[in-house]
Design a protein around this motif. Structure first.
Motif, PDB file in Angstrom:
ATOM      1  N   GLN A 132     -11.872   3.487  -7.525  1.00  0.00           N
ATOM      2  CA  GLN A 132     -11.402   2.872  -6.293  1.00  0.00           C
ATOM      3  C   GLN A 132     -12.443   3.132  -5.209  1.00  0.00           C
ATOM      4  N   VAL A 179      -1.285  -0.334   5.679  1.00  0.00           N
ATOM      5  CA  VAL A 179      -0.421  -0.274   4.492  1.00  0.00           C
ATOM      6  C   VAL A 179       0.090  -1.665   4.145  1.00  0.00           C
ATOM      7  N   ASP A 208     -10.392   0.462  -0.811  1.00  0.00           N
ATOM      8  CA  ASP A 208      -9.038   0.569  -1.370  1.00  0.00           C
ATOM      9  C   ASP A 208      -8.284   1.759  -0.771  1.00  0.00           C
ATOM     10  N   VAL A 209      -9.002   2.859  -0.569  1.00  0.00           N
ATOM     11  CA  VAL A 209      -8.369   4.113  -0.160  1.00  0.00           C
ATOM     12  C   VAL A 209      -9.033   4.617   1.113  1.00  0.00           C
ATOM     13  N   ASP A 263       5.168   7.270   2.700  1.00  0.00           N
ATOM     14  CA  ASP A 263       5.819   7.166   1.399  1.00  0.00           C
ATOM     15  C   ASP A 263       6.015   8.554   0.809  1.00  0.00           C
ATOM     16  N   GLY A 267       0.832  -1.200   0.000  1.00  0.00           N
ATOM     17  CA  GLY A 267       0.000   0.000   0.000  1.00  0.00           C
ATOM     18  C   GLY A 267       0.859   1.240   0.000  1.00  0.00           C
ATOM     19  N   ARG A 268       0.265   2.340   0.399  1.00  0.00           N
ATOM     20  CA  ARG A 268       0.970   3.617   0.315  1.00  0.00           C
ATOM     21  C   ARG A 268       0.442   4.556   1.396  1.00  0.00           C
ATOM     22  N   LYS A 318      -3.475  -1.172   1.525  1.00  0.00           N
ATOM     23  CA  LYS A 318      -4.343   0.002   1.405  1.00  0.00           C
ATOM     24  C   LYS A 318      -3.537   1.265   1.111  1.00  0.00           C
ATOM     25  N   ARG A 319      -4.197   2.217   0.454  1.00  0.00           N
ATOM     26  CA  ARG A 319      -3.628   3.571   0.307  1.00  0.00           C
ATOM     27  C   ARG A 319      -4.265   4.426   1.391  1.00  0.00           C
ATOM     28  N   GLU A 358       0.281   8.476   2.469  1.00  0.00           N
ATOM     29  CA  GLU A 358       0.497   9.852   2.012  1.00  0.00           C
ATOM     30  C   GLU A 358       0.028  10.806   3.112  1.00  0.00           C
TER      31      GLU A 358
END
Ligand code: ADP
Ligand code: MG
Length: 201
Positions: A36, A107, A85-86, A138, A7-8, A111-112, A10
Protein backbone atom coordinates in the motif's frame (compact mmCIF):
# COMPACT_ATOMS: atom_id res chain seq x y z
CA UNK A 1 -19.92 11.16 -8.21
CA UNK A 2 -17.29 8.47 -7.72
CA UNK A 3 -18.28 5.88 -5.14
CA UNK A 4 -15.29 4.85 -3.03
CA UNK A 5 -14.91 1.80 -0.84
CA UNK A 6 -15.16 2.98 2.75
CA UNK A 7 -11.93 3.97 4.43
CA UNK A 8 -10.98 3.50 8.03
CA UNK A 9 -9.97 5.76 10.92
CA UNK A 10 -7.62 4.27 13.53
CA UNK A 11 -6.56 6.29 16.57
CA UNK A 12 -3.56 5.24 18.67
CA UNK A 13 -3.51 7.12 21.96
CA UNK A 14 -2.23 7.08 25.55
CA UNK A 15 0.37 9.00 27.60
CA UNK A 16 3.96 9.76 26.61
CA UNK A 17 6.18 6.65 26.40
CA UNK A 18 3.19 4.35 25.83
CA UNK A 19 4.43 3.28 22.40
CA UNK A 20 2.11 5.34 20.18
CA UNK A 21 4.83 6.22 17.67
CA UNK A 22 6.17 2.64 17.74
CA UNK A 23 2.69 1.31 16.99
CA UNK A 24 2.11 3.89 14.25
CA UNK A 25 5.47 3.00 12.66
CA UNK A 26 4.63 -0.72 12.92
CA UNK A 27 1.29 -0.23 11.13
CA UNK A 28 2.86 1.97 8.44
CA UNK A 29 5.61 -0.57 7.80
CA UNK A 30 3.08 -3.41 7.52
CA UNK A 31 1.01 -1.37 5.08
CA UNK A 32 4.11 -0.92 2.96
CA UNK A 33 4.83 -4.64 3.07
CA UNK A 34 1.27 -5.07 1.74
CA UNK A 35 2.32 -2.74 -1.11
CA UNK A 36 0.00 0.00 0.00
CA UNK A 37 1.16 3.52 -0.65
CA UNK A 38 1.85 5.38 2.56
CA UNK A 39 2.26 9.05 3.47
CA UNK A 40 3.11 10.25 6.97
CA UNK A 41 2.87 13.70 8.55
CA UNK A 42 3.65 15.39 11.84
CA UNK A 43 3.18 18.91 13.18
CA UNK A 44 6.35 20.98 13.18
CA UNK A 45 6.05 21.66 16.88
CA UNK A 46 7.70 18.31 17.45
CA UNK A 47 11.23 18.63 16.18
CA UNK A 48 12.72 16.37 18.79
CA UNK A 49 14.59 14.05 16.52
CA UNK A 50 14.04 14.70 12.85
CA UNK A 51 12.35 17.10 10.48
CA UNK A 52 11.82 14.42 7.85
CA UNK A 53 10.77 11.48 10.00
CA UNK A 54 8.66 10.47 12.95
CA UNK A 55 10.62 8.76 15.70
CA UNK A 56 9.87 6.68 18.77
CA UNK A 57 11.65 6.86 22.10
CA UNK A 58 13.09 3.48 21.15
CA UNK A 59 14.70 5.09 18.08
CA UNK A 60 12.48 3.56 15.41
CA UNK A 61 11.74 5.95 12.59
CA UNK A 62 9.55 6.37 9.54
CA UNK A 63 9.87 9.10 6.97
CA UNK A 64 7.38 11.93 7.43
CA UNK A 65 6.60 15.39 6.14
CA UNK A 66 6.52 18.19 8.71
CA UNK A 67 3.51 20.51 8.53
CA UNK A 68 2.60 23.64 10.50
CA UNK A 69 -1.21 23.36 10.35
CA UNK A 70 -4.00 21.13 9.03
CA UNK A 71 -4.20 23.46 6.01
CA UNK A 72 -0.52 22.70 5.35
CA UNK A 73 -1.15 18.99 5.71
CA UNK A 74 -3.98 19.22 3.21
CA UNK A 75 -1.82 21.19 0.77
CA UNK A 76 0.94 18.56 1.02
CA UNK A 77 -1.46 15.64 0.73
CA UNK A 78 -4.07 16.55 -1.87
CA UNK A 79 -1.88 16.90 -4.99
CA UNK A 80 -0.73 13.28 -4.42
CA UNK A 81 -3.93 11.89 -2.97
CA UNK A 82 -4.70 9.52 -5.84
CA UNK A 83 -1.37 7.76 -5.18
CA UNK A 84 -1.87 7.38 -1.42
CA UNK A 85 -3.75 4.57 0.36
CA UNK A 86 -2.68 5.04 3.98
CA UNK A 87 -2.13 8.33 5.80
CA UNK A 88 -0.24 8.40 9.10
CA UNK A 89 -0.20 11.39 11.44
CA UNK A 90 1.93 11.46 14.61
CA UNK A 91 1.60 13.92 17.53
CA UNK A 92 -1.85 14.87 16.21
CA UNK A 93 -2.77 16.51 19.54
CA UNK A 94 -0.80 19.53 18.31
CA UNK A 95 -2.91 20.00 15.18
CA UNK A 96 -5.83 22.43 15.00
CA UNK A 97 -9.43 21.22 15.01
CA UNK A 98 -9.66 21.28 11.18
CA UNK A 99 -7.95 17.87 11.30
CA UNK A 100 -11.30 16.40 12.38
CA UNK A 101 -13.21 17.41 9.23
CA UNK A 102 -10.19 16.58 7.05
CA UNK A 103 -10.13 13.07 8.54
CA UNK A 104 -13.84 12.66 7.76
CA UNK A 105 -13.25 13.87 4.21
CA UNK A 106 -10.36 11.43 3.74
CA UNK A 107 -12.23 8.43 5.10
CA UNK A 108 -15.07 9.14 2.67
CA UNK A 109 -12.49 9.11 -0.10
CA UNK A 110 -11.63 5.54 0.92
CA UNK A 111 -8.38 6.29 2.75
CA UNK A 112 -7.06 4.52 5.84
CA UNK A 113 -6.02 7.20 8.35
CA UNK A 114 -3.76 6.26 11.25
CA UNK A 115 -3.64 8.96 13.90
CA UNK A 116 -1.32 8.86 16.93
CA UNK A 117 -1.47 11.43 19.70
CA UNK A 118 -1.72 12.16 23.40
CA UNK A 119 -5.23 11.82 24.82
CA UNK A 120 -4.52 14.12 27.77
CA UNK A 121 -2.26 17.02 28.72
CA UNK A 122 0.10 17.07 31.71
CA UNK A 123 -2.90 18.36 33.67
CA UNK A 124 -4.95 15.29 32.67
CA UNK A 125 -7.28 17.37 30.48
CA UNK A 126 -8.44 16.17 27.04
CA UNK A 127 -5.82 17.25 24.52
CA UNK A 128 -6.72 19.16 21.33
CA UNK A 129 -8.56 17.23 18.59
CA UNK A 130 -7.71 13.74 19.90
CA UNK A 131 -10.93 13.15 21.92
CA UNK A 132 -13.02 14.10 18.84
CA UNK A 133 -10.96 11.86 16.63
CA UNK A 134 -11.41 9.00 19.10
CA UNK A 135 -15.16 9.54 18.93
CA UNK A 136 -15.33 9.24 15.14
CA UNK A 137 -12.75 6.44 14.78
CA UNK A 138 -13.46 2.91 13.58
CA UNK A 139 -10.91 1.66 16.09
CA UNK A 140 -9.21 3.23 19.10
CA UNK A 141 -6.09 1.70 20.62
CA UNK A 142 -5.42 3.16 24.05
CA UNK A 143 -1.94 2.19 25.18
CA UNK A 144 -0.45 2.52 28.64
CA UNK A 145 3.16 3.20 29.59
CA UNK A 146 4.97 1.97 32.70
CA UNK A 147 4.70 4.15 35.82
CA UNK A 148 8.18 5.44 36.65
CA UNK A 149 7.33 5.42 40.36
CA UNK A 150 5.88 1.94 40.85
CA UNK A 151 5.93 0.01 37.59
CA UNK A 152 2.14 -0.23 37.25
CA UNK A 153 0.41 0.57 33.95
CA UNK A 154 0.55 4.36 33.48
CA UNK A 155 -2.19 6.43 31.82
CA UNK A 156 -0.83 9.86 32.72
CA UNK A 157 1.98 12.11 31.51
CA UNK A 158 3.69 13.76 34.47
CA UNK A 159 5.52 16.98 33.76
CA UNK A 160 8.62 17.30 35.89
CA UNK A 161 9.63 20.77 37.03
CA UNK A 162 7.74 24.02 37.15
CA UNK A 163 6.83 25.06 33.62
CA UNK A 164 3.09 25.49 33.12
CA UNK A 165 3.01 26.16 29.39
CA UNK A 166 0.74 23.73 27.61
CA UNK A 167 3.36 22.87 25.03
CA UNK A 168 6.87 22.16 26.20
CA UNK A 169 8.21 19.74 23.67
CA UNK A 170 10.69 17.22 24.86
CA UNK A 171 10.93 13.81 26.36
CA UNK A 172 13.17 12.19 28.93
CA UNK A 173 13.88 14.47 31.87
CA UNK A 174 10.92 16.77 31.22
CA UNK A 175 8.10 14.23 31.39
CA UNK A 176 7.54 10.77 32.72
CA UNK A 177 4.72 8.26 32.68
CA UNK A 178 2.73 7.80 35.91
CA UNK A 179 -0.18 5.65 37.06
CA UNK A 180 -3.30 7.24 38.57
CA UNK A 181 -1.95 6.82 42.12
CA UNK A 182 1.37 8.57 41.43
CA UNK A 183 0.24 11.28 39.03
CA UNK A 184 0.25 14.78 40.51
CA UNK A 185 -1.49 17.46 38.45
CA UNK A 186 -0.35 21.02 38.95
CA UNK A 187 -2.89 22.53 41.34
CA UNK A 188 -2.79 26.09 42.56
CA UNK A 189 -4.24 29.48 41.63
CA UNK A 190 -2.62 29.26 38.18
CA UNK A 191 -4.46 26.03 37.46
CA UNK A 192 -7.76 27.45 36.21
CA UNK A 193 -5.91 30.06 34.16
CA UNK A 194 -3.82 27.33 32.61
CA UNK A 195 -6.85 25.25 31.67
CA UNK A 196 -8.14 28.07 29.49
CA UNK A 197 -5.08 27.59 27.33
CA UNK A 198 -6.09 24.01 26.66
CA UNK A 199 -7.58 23.72 23.17
CA UNK A 200 -11.29 22.99 23.47
CA UNK A 201 -12.00 22.05 19.86
P1 ADP B 1 5.04 7.49 22.54
O1 ADP B 1 5.01 7.79 21.07
O2 ADP B 1 3.73 6.98 23.09
O3 ADP B 1 5.60 8.61 23.37
P2 ADP B 1 7.23 5.76 21.80
O4 ADP B 1 6.68 4.83 20.76
O5 ADP B 1 8.03 6.93 21.30
O6 ADP B 1 6.05 6.26 22.76
O7 ADP B 1 8.20 5.00 22.80
C1 ADP B 1 7.85 3.80 23.45
C2 ADP B 1 9.16 3.23 24.02
O8 ADP B 1 9.62 4.09 25.05
C3 ADP B 1 9.02 1.90 24.70
O9 ADP B 1 9.10 0.81 23.81
C4 ADP B 1 10.25 1.90 25.61
O10 ADP B 1 11.40 1.49 24.91
C5 ADP B 1 10.47 3.37 25.93
N1 ADP B 1 10.09 3.79 27.29
C6 ADP B 1 10.76 4.70 28.02
N2 ADP B 1 10.14 4.95 29.20
C7 ADP B 1 9.04 4.18 29.22
C8 ADP B 1 7.95 3.99 30.16
N3 ADP B 1 7.88 4.67 31.31
N4 ADP B 1 6.97 3.13 29.83
C9 ADP B 1 7.02 2.44 28.66
N5 ADP B 1 8.01 2.57 27.76
C10 ADP B 1 9.01 3.43 28.01
MG1 MG C 1 5.38 9.51 19.98
Amino acid sequence: MTIHAPGRIEVITGPMFSGKSEELIRRLKRARIARQRVACYKPDIDLRYHRTAIASHSAQTHEAVTVATTEDLKAALFPNLAEIDVIGIDEAQFLDSAIISLTVELVHLGKRILIAGLDTTFNAEPFGPIPNLMAIADEVTKLSAVCMTCGAPAIHTQRLGQSQELVVVGAAGLYEARCRAHFQPYLDEHHSEQLELTPTN
